[in-house]
Write a protein that holds these residues in place. Structure first.
Motif, PDB file in Angstrom:
ATOM      1  N   ILE A  22      48.632  46.020  81.391  1.00 34.85           N
ATOM      2  CA  ILE A  22      48.820  46.892  80.236  1.00 34.85           C
ATOM      3  C   ILE A  22      48.832  48.328  80.723  1.00 34.85           C
ATOM      4  O   ILE A  22      47.865  48.791  81.322  1.00 34.85           O
ATOM      5  CB  ILE A  22      47.701  46.690  79.207  1.00 34.85           C
ATOM      6  N   PRO A  23      49.940  49.047  80.517  1.00 31.79           N
ATOM      7  CA  PRO A  23      49.976  50.441  80.970  1.00 31.79           C
ATOM      8  C   PRO A  23      49.015  51.289  80.151  1.00 31.79           C
ATOM      9  O   PRO A  23      48.985  51.195  78.924  1.00 31.79           O
ATOM     10  CB  PRO A  23      51.423  50.861  80.724  1.00 31.79           C
ATOM     11  N   PRO A  24      48.187  52.109  80.786  1.00 32.31           N
ATOM     12  CA  PRO A  24      47.236  52.926  80.027  1.00 32.31           C
ATOM     13  C   PRO A  24      47.943  54.027  79.245  1.00 32.31           C
ATOM     14  O   PRO A  24      48.795  54.727  79.779  1.00 32.31           O
ATOM     15  CB  PRO A  24      46.327  53.506  81.102  1.00 32.31           C
ATOM     16  N   CYS A  25      47.647  54.137  77.979  1.00 30.00           N
ATOM     17  CA  CYS A  25      48.122  55.233  77.142  1.00 30.00           C
ATOM     18  C   CYS A  25      47.149  55.388  75.978  1.00 30.00           C
ATOM     19  O   CYS A  25      46.481  54.439  75.580  1.00 30.00           O
ATOM     20  CB  CYS A  25      49.547  55.010  76.668  1.00 30.00           C
ATOM     21  N   CYS A  26      47.049  56.571  75.456  1.00 30.19           N
ATOM     22  CA  CYS A  26      46.077  56.866  74.398  1.00 30.19           C
ATOM     23  C   CYS A  26      46.319  56.061  73.125  1.00 30.19           C
ATOM     24  O   CYS A  26      45.420  55.909  72.312  1.00 30.19           O
ATOM     25  CB  CYS A  26      46.086  58.356  74.080  1.00 30.19           C
ATOM     26  N   GLU A  27      47.515  55.546  72.969  1.00 39.76           N
ATOM     27  CA  GLU A  27      47.825  54.756  71.786  1.00 39.76           C
ATOM     28  C   GLU A  27      46.970  53.491  71.717  1.00 39.76           C
ATOM     29  O   GLU A  27      46.662  52.998  70.639  1.00 39.76           O
ATOM     30  CB  GLU A  27      49.307  54.382  71.802  1.00 39.76           C
ATOM     31  N   TYR A  28      46.545  52.955  72.873  1.00 43.16           N
ATOM     32  CA  TYR A  28      45.733  51.742  72.929  1.00 43.16           C
ATOM     33  C   TYR A  28      44.290  52.009  73.341  1.00 43.16           C
ATOM     34  O   TYR A  28      43.535  51.074  73.574  1.00 43.16           O
ATOM     35  CB  TYR A  28      46.329  50.748  73.926  1.00 43.16           C
ATOM     36  N   CYS A  29      43.874  53.244  73.440  1.00 43.47           N
ATOM     37  CA  CYS A  29      42.534  53.577  73.902  1.00 43.47           C
ATOM     38  C   CYS A  29      41.538  53.552  72.742  1.00 43.47           C
ATOM     39  O   CYS A  29      41.848  53.960  71.625  1.00 43.47           O
ATOM     40  CB  CYS A  29      42.529  54.960  74.542  1.00 43.47           C
ATOM     41  N   HIS A  71      49.949  59.811  76.637  1.00 47.35           N
ATOM     42  CA  HIS A  71      49.000  60.421  77.568  1.00 47.35           C
ATOM     43  C   HIS A  71      47.904  59.416  77.914  1.00 47.35           C
ATOM     44  O   HIS A  71      47.597  58.522  77.148  1.00 47.35           O
ATOM     45  CB  HIS A  71      48.389  61.657  76.905  1.00 47.35           C
ATOM     46  N   HIS A  72      47.311  59.548  79.109  1.00 48.68           N
ATOM     47  CA  HIS A  72      46.144  58.736  79.465  1.00 48.68           C
ATOM     48  C   HIS A  72      45.283  59.521  80.446  1.00 48.68           C
ATOM     49  O   HIS A  72      45.750  60.439  81.105  1.00 48.68           O
ATOM     50  CB  HIS A  72      46.548  57.382  80.051  1.00 48.68           C
ATOM     51  N   CYS A  73      44.023  59.171  80.495  1.00 45.33           N
ATOM     52  CA  CYS A  73      43.100  59.820  81.420  1.00 45.33           C
ATOM     53  C   CYS A  73      42.279  58.744  82.125  1.00 45.33           C
ATOM     54  O   CYS A  73      42.434  57.556  81.859  1.00 45.33           O
ATOM     55  CB  CYS A  73      42.202  60.812  80.688  1.00 45.33           C
ATOM     56  N   ARG A  74      41.404  59.141  83.007  1.00 47.13           N
ATOM     57  CA  ARG A  74      40.616  58.154  83.745  1.00 47.13           C
ATOM     58  C   ARG A  74      39.544  57.493  82.893  1.00 47.13           C
ATOM     59  O   ARG A  74      38.950  56.498  83.284  1.00 47.13           O
ATOM     60  CB  ARG A  74      39.997  58.789  84.976  1.00 47.13           C
ATOM     61  N   ARG A  75      39.290  58.010  81.701  1.00 48.01           N
ATOM     62  CA  ARG A  75      38.321  57.408  80.773  1.00 48.01           C
ATOM     63  C   ARG A  75      38.958  56.369  79.847  1.00 48.01           C
ATOM     64  O   ARG A  75      38.341  55.928  78.886  1.00 48.01           O
ATOM     65  CB  ARG A  75      37.688  58.496  79.900  1.00 48.01           C
ATOM     66  N   PHE A  76      40.194  55.985  80.134  1.00 49.98           N
ATOM     67  CA  PHE A  76      40.921  55.028  79.297  1.00 49.98           C
ATOM     68  C   PHE A  76      40.148  53.724  79.193  1.00 49.98           C
ATOM     69  O   PHE A  76      39.689  53.160  80.180  1.00 49.98           O
ATOM     70  CB  PHE A  76      42.307  54.747  79.896  1.00 49.98           C
ATOM     71  N   ARG A  77      40.006  53.250  77.974  1.00 47.06           N
ATOM     72  CA  ARG A  77      39.360  51.964  77.716  1.00 47.06           C
ATOM     73  C   ARG A  77      40.214  51.227  76.676  1.00 47.06           C
ATOM     74  O   ARG A  77      40.371  51.686  75.553  1.00 47.06           O
ATOM     75  CB  ARG A  77      37.943  52.164  77.202  1.00 47.06           C
ATOM     76  N   TYR A  78      40.758  50.099  77.073  1.00 49.21           N
ATOM     77  CA  TYR A  78      41.702  49.344  76.251  1.00 49.21           C
ATOM     78  C   TYR A  78      41.033  48.745  75.018  1.00 49.21           C
ATOM     79  O   TYR A  78      39.960  48.158  75.100  1.00 49.21           O
ATOM     80  CB  TYR A  78      42.327  48.239  77.098  1.00 49.21           C
ATOM     81  N   ASP A  79      41.706  48.894  73.859  1.00 47.34           N
ATOM     82  CA  ASP A  79      41.251  48.305  72.605  1.00 47.34           C
ATOM     83  C   ASP A  79      42.364  47.395  72.084  1.00 47.34           C
ATOM     84  O   ASP A  79      43.385  47.882  71.616  1.00 47.34           O
ATOM     85  CB  ASP A  79      40.939  49.393  71.584  1.00 47.34           C
ATOM     86  N   ARG A 122      38.939  55.370  72.531  1.00 50.19           N
ATOM     87  CA  ARG A 122      38.401  56.713  72.318  1.00 50.19           C
ATOM     88  C   ARG A 122      39.365  57.633  71.572  1.00 50.19           C
ATOM     89  O   ARG A 122      39.056  58.788  71.338  1.00 50.19           O
ATOM     90  CB  ARG A 122      38.046  57.339  73.660  1.00 50.19           C
ATOM     91  N   ALA A 123      40.543  57.160  71.219  1.00 51.28           N
ATOM     92  CA  ALA A 123      41.549  57.991  70.553  1.00 51.28           C
ATOM     93  C   ALA A 123      41.876  57.429  69.170  1.00 51.28           C
ATOM     94  O   ALA A 123      41.833  56.222  68.951  1.00 51.28           O
ATOM     95  CB  ALA A 123      42.812  58.069  71.391  1.00 51.28           C
ATOM     96  N   CYS A 165      41.899  62.598  70.717  1.00 52.73           N
ATOM     97  CA  CYS A 165      41.036  62.016  71.741  1.00 52.73           C
ATOM     98  C   CYS A 165      39.642  62.642  71.659  1.00 52.73           C
ATOM     99  O   CYS A 165      39.504  63.841  71.430  1.00 52.73           O
ATOM    100  CB  CYS A 165      41.644  62.268  73.120  1.00 52.73           C
ATOM    101  N   VAL A 166      38.619  61.836  71.869  1.00 56.87           N
ATOM    102  CA  VAL A 166      37.237  62.316  71.864  1.00 56.87           C
ATOM    103  C   VAL A 166      37.014  63.273  73.035  1.00 56.87           C
ATOM    104  O   VAL A 166      36.305  64.261  72.915  1.00 56.87           O
ATOM    105  CB  VAL A 166      36.261  61.120  71.946  1.00 56.87           C
ATOM    106  N   ARG A 167      37.637  62.996  74.171  1.00 56.57           N
ATOM    107  CA  ARG A 167      37.432  63.785  75.382  1.00 56.57           C
ATOM    108  C   ARG A 167      38.354  65.006  75.493  1.00 56.57           C
ATOM    109  O   ARG A 167      37.943  66.048  75.952  1.00 56.57           O
ATOM    110  CB  ARG A 167      37.659  62.915  76.613  1.00 56.57           C
ATOM    111  N   HIS A 168      39.632  64.856  75.098  1.00 58.24           N
ATOM    112  CA  HIS A 168      40.640  65.891  75.367  1.00 58.24           C
ATOM    113  C   HIS A 168      41.242  66.542  74.129  1.00 58.24           C
ATOM    114  O   HIS A 168      42.117  67.390  74.266  1.00 58.24           O
ATOM    115  CB  HIS A 168      41.760  65.299  76.224  1.00 58.24           C
ATOM    116  N   GLY A 169      40.850  66.146  72.953  1.00 61.03           N
ATOM    117  CA  GLY A 169      41.395  66.738  71.735  1.00 61.03           C
ATOM    118  C   GLY A 169      42.745  66.143  71.370  1.00 61.03           C
ATOM    119  O   GLY A 169      42.960  64.949  71.495  1.00 61.03           O
ATOM    120  N   VAL A 170      43.681  66.973  70.944  1.00 64.69           N
ATOM    121  CA  VAL A 170      44.999  66.516  70.517  1.00 64.69           C
ATOM    122  C   VAL A 170      45.880  66.278  71.749  1.00 64.69           C
ATOM    123  O   VAL A 170      46.082  67.177  72.560  1.00 64.69           O
ATOM    124  CB  VAL A 170      45.667  67.550  69.587  1.00 64.69           C
TER     125      VAL A 170
END
Length: 71
Positions: free
Chosen positions: A10-17, A41-49, A19-20, A31-36
């Motif tokens: 699964i490619p990491p992206c904020c749409e499936y995180c 977009h994805h970051c190292r804190r990505f957690r799949y939902d 925390r977003a 995003c809780v960490r980076h705002g809008v």
């Protein structure tokens, strides 16, 4: 490695995180960490939902008549 829902690739992206959240207009993520951020977009804190994943609609079966179901 644990088998994830929808596979392990699964490619990491904020749409499936988890925390977003989707923004009001629907084109950005909050995003809780980076705002809008954009949804891709994805970051190292990505957690799949898996509950945020929208399944692809199946094509409706067509071309059947009432005669096809008679015995």
């Amino acid at each position: 490695m644990k088998r994830r829902l929808y596979g392990n690739e699964i490619p990491p992206c904020c749409e499936y995180c988890e925390r977003a959240r989707r923004g009001v207009e629907g084109r950005s993520m909050l995003c809780v960490r980076h705002g809008v951020v954009p949804p891709y977009h994805h970051c190292r804190r990505f957690r799949y939902d898996p509950l945020k994943r929208v399944p692809v609609r199946q094509a409706a079966p067509g071309g059947f008549s009432e005669e096809d179901f008679r015995l």
